[in-house]
Scaffold this active site. Structure first.
Site, PDB file in Angstrom:
ATOM      1  N   GLY A  71      -3.842  -5.865  -7.459  1.00 41.50           N
ATOM      2  CA  GLY A  71      -4.339  -4.703  -7.543  1.00 41.50           C
ATOM      3  C   GLY A  71      -2.468  -4.154  -7.823  1.00 41.50           C
ATOM      4  N   CYS A  72      -1.824  -4.319  -6.655  1.00 36.34           N
ATOM      5  CA  CYS A  72      -0.318  -4.044  -6.471  1.00 36.34           C
ATOM      6  C   CYS A  72       0.457  -4.524  -6.957  1.00 36.34           C
ATOM      7  CB  CYS A  72      -0.410  -4.387  -4.566  1.00 36.34           C
ATOM      8  SG  CYS A  72      -1.079  -3.062  -3.806  1.00 36.34           S
ATOM      9  N   ASN A  73       0.581  -5.750  -7.648  1.00 35.12           N
ATOM     10  CA  ASN A  73       1.078  -6.420  -8.491  1.00 35.12           C
ATOM     11  C   ASN A  73       1.126  -6.085  -9.430  1.00 35.12           C
ATOM     12  OD1 ASN A  73       1.260  -8.341  -6.019  1.00 35.12           O
ATOM     13  ND2 ASN A  73       0.201  -9.814  -7.179  1.00 35.12           N
ATOM     14  N   ALA A  76       3.264  -2.274  -9.655  1.00 36.82           N
ATOM     15  CA  ALA A  76       4.138  -2.813  -9.160  1.00 36.82           C
ATOM     16  C   ALA A  76       5.088  -3.208 -10.576  1.00 36.82           C
ATOM     17  CB  ALA A  76       4.556  -3.466  -8.327  1.00 36.82           C
TER      18      ALA A  76
END
Length: 197
Positions: A71-73, A76
């Site tokens: 999810g963080c990829n 970002a």
């Protein structure tokens, strides 16, 4: 008897509330805690100051669990793709996680994710996340990131704060998918820009 029933009802209500997910993060109208910390942009470490960034306009402070995780990829990458739209609305974006500055040097320069478009800040001890009243989860052993590298740090919940130049939180965005979180933040800064004109 009435007192006993009232006490039982109060206990039941408290037990039910305790079972609900807690979301005690700061909210719109609250003062945004200032912070200065190491950050990285395009693989280069520097000192990031929220106070200094606010001199240029609103700041989108987005907390995320960990660099190089699913999810963080996505989040970002979505911020990077929309960077020009945030800039057009006069807003600066900074990501904050409990990653080390070494991990963030890689993540900030990665063309698939931050792509050098905005800084990501290290909150290795969780001090910044706690000041925004975000929950912190200790590192789980054996967890690896999308590169196969161990995740050896604690994580915080995904929540985005839009901070206005007067140091107030205009909006707190949580409980959304990573991409929807970015979309809501963009919508908020665009509304702020319209109010200024």
């Amino acid at each position: 008897m009435k007192k006993l029933m009232l006490a039982a009802a109060t206990f039941a209500a408290a037990a039910t509330l305790g079972a609900l997910p807690a979301h005690a993060a700061l909210k719109a109208g609250d003062a945004a805690p200032g912070f200065t910390t190491q950050a990285s942009q395009a693989g280069k470490a520097f000192e990031f100051s929220l106070k200094d960034a606010l001199k240029k306009g609103p700041v989108v402070v987005y907390f995320y669990p960990s660099a190089y995780t699913g999810g963080c990829n996505v989040q970002a990458h979505t911020f990077a793709v929309n960077h020009d739209k945030f800039a057009a609305a006069g807003a600066t974006v900074v990501g904050v996680s409990l990653d080390s500055i070494q991990r963030l040097n890689d993540f900030s320069a990665d063309p698939n994710y931050c792509a050098g478009k905005f800084p990501v800040a290290a909150d290795a001890d969780g001090r910044i996340a706690r000041s925004y009243e975000l929950a912190i989860r200790e590192a789980a052993s054996g967890k690896k990131d999308t590169r196969g590298v161990d995740i050896d740090h604690a994580t915080t919940e995904r929540t985005t704060f839009i901070v206005t130049p007067d140091g107030k939180i205009a909006a707190a965005v949580g409980g959304l998918t990573p991409a929807a979180n970015v979309e809501k933040a963009l919508e908020t800064v665009q509304q702020l820009a319209r109010k200024r004109t």
